[in-house]
Design an enzyme around this catalytic site. Structure first.
Site, PDB file in Angstrom:
ATOM      1  N   GLU A   9       0.821  -1.218   0.000  1.00 41.78           N
ATOM      2  CA  GLU A   9       0.000   0.000   0.000  1.00 41.78           C
ATOM      3  C   GLU A   9       0.851   1.261   0.000  1.00 41.78           C
ATOM      4  O   GLU A   9       0.606   2.202  -0.724  1.00 41.78           O
ATOM      5  CB  GLU A   9      -0.898   0.033   1.252  1.00 41.78           C
ATOM      6  CG  GLU A   9      -2.155  -0.793   1.129  1.00 41.78           C
ATOM      7  CD  GLU A   9      -2.995  -0.716   2.396  1.00 41.78           C
ATOM      8  OE1 GLU A   9      -3.251   0.395   2.877  1.00 41.78           O
ATOM      9  OE2 GLU A   9      -3.390  -1.791   2.901  1.00 41.78           O
ATOM     10  N   ASP A  82      -2.014  -4.126   3.728  1.00 41.55           N
ATOM     11  CA  ASP A  82      -2.001  -4.236   5.201  1.00 41.55           C
ATOM     12  C   ASP A  82      -2.786  -5.452   5.716  1.00 41.55           C
ATOM     13  O   ASP A  82      -3.751  -5.876   5.085  1.00 41.55           O
ATOM     14  CB  ASP A  82      -2.565  -2.954   5.828  1.00 41.55           C
ATOM     15  CG  ASP A  82      -1.554  -1.813   5.757  1.00 41.55           C
ATOM     16  OD1 ASP A  82      -0.390  -2.076   5.421  1.00 41.55           O
ATOM     17  OD2 ASP A  82      -1.930  -0.657   6.034  1.00 41.55           O
ATOM     18  N   ASP A  84      -5.285  -6.248   7.543  1.00 43.14           N
ATOM     19  CA  ASP A  84      -6.590  -6.082   8.197  1.00 43.14           C
ATOM     20  C   ASP A  84      -7.675  -6.097   7.123  1.00 43.14           C
ATOM     21  O   ASP A  84      -7.391  -6.312   5.952  1.00 43.14           O
ATOM     22  CB  ASP A  84      -6.629  -4.789   9.039  1.00 43.14           C
ATOM     23  CG  ASP A  84      -6.270  -3.547   8.215  1.00 43.14           C
ATOM     24  OD1 ASP A  84      -6.263  -3.633   6.970  1.00 43.14           O
ATOM     25  OD2 ASP A  84      -5.993  -2.498   8.817  1.00 43.14           O
ATOM     26  N   GLU A  86      -9.436  -3.780   5.737  1.00 35.90           N
ATOM     27  CA  GLU A  86      -9.290  -2.775   4.680  1.00 35.90           C
ATOM     28  C   GLU A  86      -8.188  -3.207   3.711  1.00 35.90           C
ATOM     29  O   GLU A  86      -8.324  -3.074   2.499  1.00 35.90           O
ATOM     30  CB  GLU A  86      -8.956  -1.414   5.306  1.00 35.90           C
ATOM     31  CG  GLU A  86      -9.185  -0.287   4.340  1.00 35.90           C
ATOM     32  CD  GLU A  86      -9.190   1.074   5.017  1.00 35.90           C
ATOM     33  OE1 GLU A  86      -9.277   2.060   4.284  1.00 35.90           O
ATOM     34  OE2 GLU A  86      -9.091   1.157   6.253  1.00 35.90           O
ATOM     35  N   TYR A 300       2.199  -4.193  13.481  1.00 37.20           N
ATOM     36  CA  TYR A 300       1.083  -3.428  12.902  1.00 37.20           C
ATOM     37  C   TYR A 300       0.300  -2.691  13.985  1.00 37.20           C
ATOM     38  O   TYR A 300       0.014  -3.246  15.043  1.00 37.20           O
ATOM     39  CB  TYR A 300       0.162  -4.376  12.126  1.00 37.20           C
ATOM     40  CG  TYR A 300      -0.802  -3.638  11.232  1.00 37.20           C
ATOM     41  CD1 TYR A 300      -0.339  -2.683  10.330  1.00 37.20           C
ATOM     42  CD2 TYR A 300      -2.170  -3.888  11.291  1.00 37.20           C
ATOM     43  CE1 TYR A 300      -1.218  -1.997   9.510  1.00 37.20           C
ATOM     44  CE2 TYR A 300      -3.055  -3.207  10.465  1.00 37.20           C
ATOM     45  CZ  TYR A 300      -2.573  -2.261   9.576  1.00 37.20           C
ATOM     46  OH  TYR A 300      -3.450  -1.564   8.772  1.00 37.20           O
ATOM     47  N   ARG A 302      -2.764  -1.255  14.034  1.00 36.88           N
ATOM     48  CA  ARG A 302      -4.222  -1.262  14.183  1.00 36.88           C
ATOM     49  C   ARG A 302      -4.646  -2.630  14.681  1.00 36.88           C
ATOM     50  O   ARG A 302      -4.699  -3.585  13.919  1.00 36.88           O
ATOM     51  CB  ARG A 302      -4.912  -0.934  12.859  1.00 36.88           C
ATOM     52  CG  ARG A 302      -4.645   0.486  12.433  1.00 36.88           C
ATOM     53  CD  ARG A 302      -5.427   0.927  11.222  1.00 36.88           C
ATOM     54  NE  ARG A 302      -5.117   2.320  10.949  1.00 36.88           N
ATOM     55  CZ  ARG A 302      -4.142   2.727  10.156  1.00 36.88           C
ATOM     56  NH1 ARG A 302      -3.392   1.834   9.546  1.00 36.88           N
ATOM     57  NH2 ARG A 302      -3.906   4.010   9.970  1.00 36.88           N
ATOM     58  N   HIS A 346      -4.547 -10.665  14.852  1.00 43.30           N
ATOM     59  CA  HIS A 346      -3.444  -9.751  15.115  1.00 43.30           C
ATOM     60  C   HIS A 346      -2.758 -10.008  16.434  1.00 43.30           C
ATOM     61  O   HIS A 346      -3.273 -10.668  17.314  1.00 43.30           O
ATOM     62  CB  HIS A 346      -3.947  -8.305  15.134  1.00 43.30           C
ATOM     63  CG  HIS A 346      -4.151  -7.769  13.764  1.00 43.30           C
ATOM     64  ND1 HIS A 346      -3.703  -8.429  12.661  1.00 43.30           N
ATOM     65  CD2 HIS A 346      -4.751  -6.641  13.331  1.00 43.30           C
ATOM     66  CE1 HIS A 346      -4.030  -7.713  11.595  1.00 43.30           C
ATOM     67  NE2 HIS A 346      -4.662  -6.647  11.973  1.00 43.30           N
TER      68      HIS A 346
END
Length: 562
Positions: A9, A82, A84, A86, A300, A302, A346
């Protein structure tokens, strides 16, 4: 030689990942999303099964053209967005836009940008997880429906340029409710009295807190009550009622999640939510370290999990043993109970390499990067250390019919506090008790110190949003920024206040769209989206159930609102 293409990204990661993978790999960045719903229309076919219409985001044409050329040259394409929902959705959009067949999709994800993590992910590519993609699609479509159907009502009835949003409207309501609570909050007066005692044969005076009368009535509500207590203490006679020794244990804290990091960075470093996320992003994507090149320093950012990998757990335990001694290593890793809303698989936020101490990196980091990294590093190491043990001594003193108490605690074993104390918590030991104090010690009340206080109103927005299960940790910062930029809310000395405009918008939302701003509705929507991510709920079912009610409410508001 075979040529491999890795699409990430963020351009900030390109150099780091390329260095890990070598010359057979080309690494390029999509720079975030490449496709989205159109800006000019709703972009969802409400007549035909709520099919979304995606178009290339303006300005992303050149990036996509470049990516298409690279895909043609490559023997194998890896989608490394990433880790997650999204990120999964961005990978899906890339596959669609670049016309990569399902059979050729190699989705990889890594929780930290380190050589081991990146290389391990290349060895284990997988197909896209469409449940995660659909959870992100349904979130995007719900947000679009709320924004594009309700905002025009606000333009027509209040003024142009306003907006309503699924999460922002609830955040606005929480602030409004909290402000109403604060305005309606009647601070209650109360008094505290400290007694200062002289112990026979000791030079030092002993200060003890008033805890009530012999019947256990402890509160002093006003000056008259305070004066009555002081009058009863006039003769100064006092004796020791009991001396109690005990041990208190304080457990090590858990490693950071997104929201606990935001809260602690606000308290300890005075960072705004947005600043914390910005700096954490830099630490995650990679910093140029003297002698090591560009290195991702934290995992990460988030996440709402406090889990850590077995490898990281064993590394930190070895590190603690070597640096501080085996007596400091915790017996069993801290586990978090409570919320089931774990963002995928995560880990908590932790350093990628525990041996990279803050002191070693100080010269390579900016002041703010260093302070945030140090906070994350210390909290992580502390999470695998033994509890702190305190020896506490509590002395109860009787002065006539009134009772005082003095308690002191002395650290018997520092445990995790050797390296970490939370903001607002003192590291020093509390109070000094006179040695040899027991039931036979003679003492007299020399003087007293009385103070007036008032009770305080309620807590912070991030904490409230987290407790109520509204939005995702990653959305707290942008949501708060958005309502400040819309001038619905003003920020003064770390506190948020409603503006007149914010109140008008909130009143319209409460009156015409009560379910949208209903806290439990929004939290329930989050758990439905979690259900989609787990493959238990069909995503279009959520949209089908949501849209007719929204549509009816909008039509009613257009007619009825003044």
């Amino acid at each position: 030689m075979a040529k491999y293409l890795v699409i990430v990204e963020s351009p900030a990661k390109v150099k780091t990942i390329k260095k890990f993978l070598g010359s057979n790999y080309e690494v390029v960045a999509s720079q975030g999303h490449v496709r989205d719903l159109p800006k000019s229309t709703l972009g969802i076919d409400t007549e035909h099964d709520f099919e979304p219409k995606y178009i290339t985001i303006r300005g992303k044409g050149d990036i996509l053209a470049h990516l298409r050329r690279e895909v043609k040259k490559a023997d194998k394409v890896y989608l490394a967005t990433d880790p997650d929902r999204e990120g999964e959705a961005i990978s899906w959009h890339l596959a669609q836009a670049l016309k990569i067949d399902d059979k050729d999709i190699n989705r990889i994800s890594f929780n930290e940008i380190t050589k081991n993590a990146v290389k391990a992910s290349i060895k284990e590519p997988r197909k896209l997880d469409m449940n995660l993609v659909d959870a992100q699609q349904s979130r995007r479509i719900l947000d679009r429906m709320v924004g594009y159907r309700i905002s025009p009502v606000l333009w027509e009835k209040v003024k142009r340029g306003l907006s309503a949003g699924r999460v922002q409207s609830v955040a606005l309501r929480i602030i409004c409710d909290r402000e109403a609570e604060i305005n309606a909050f009647i601070p209650e007066e109360y008094w505290t009295i400290d007694g200062i005692f002289k112990v026979k044969g000791e030079k030092k005076l002993l200060t003890a807190k008033y805890i009530g009368d012999e019947n256990g009535n402890s509160a002093i509500h006003n000056e008259n009550e305070k004066n009555a207590v002081l009058a009863g203490l006039k003769n100064g006679a006092a004796k020791i009622d009991e001396v109690k020794k005990s041990e208190r244990i304080r457990k090590a804290p858990l490693p950071f999640t997104t929201s606990t990091l935001q809260q602690e960075a606000a308290k300890a470093l005075n960072f705004s939510t947005q600043k914390t996320m910005r700096i954490a992003q830099q630490l995650y994507e990679g910093i140029t370290i003297k002698g090591s090149g560009t290195v991702g320093l934290i995992t990460y950012l988030r996440t709402d999990s406090t889990r850590i990998s077995e490898e990281a757990d064993s590394n930190v335990r070895s590190y603690i043993g070597e640096q501080y001694g085996s007596q400091y290593v915790a017996a069993e890793g801290a586990r978090k109970s409570g919320s089931q809303k774990i963002q995928d698989a995560h880990e908590a936020i932790r350093p990628t390499d525990v041996t990279r101490t803050p002191a070693m990196l100080k010269d390579s980091l900016s002041r703010d990067q260093f302070r945030l990294y140090q906070l994350i590093w210390k909290r992580f190491v502390a999470s695998r250390m033994m509890p702190a043990v305190y020896e506490t001594t509590s002395v109860k003193i009787a002065a006539g019919k009134y009772r005082f108490n003095v308690a002191t605690s002395k650290i018997a074993f520092e445990g995790f506090r050797l390296i970490y104390t939370e903001a607002g918590e003192e590291k020093d030991e509390k109070g000094v008790l006179l040695k040899g104090l027991d039931e036979n010690s003679e003492l007299s009340l020399e003087q007293f110190d009385s103070k007036q206080h008032f009770t305080q109103p309620p807590a912070s927005l991030v904490k409230t949003m987290e407790e109520l299960g509204i939005g995702r940790p990653s959305t707290y910062a942008p949501t708060i920024t958005l309502i400040i930029n819309r001038r619905y809310v003003a920020k003064e000395n770390k506190n948020l206040y409603m503006t007149e405009l914010g109140e008008v918008v909130n009143n319209i939302m409460m009156h015409s769209f009560p379910s949208i701003v209903d806290v439990s509705f929004t939290a329930n929507m989050e758990s439905l989206l979690d259900g989609v991510a787990e493959g238990k709920v069909r995503w279009k079912t959520i949209i089908e159930n949501f849209y007719p009610d929204l549509d009816a409410a909008v039509k009613k508001a257009e007619e009825e609102l003044e």
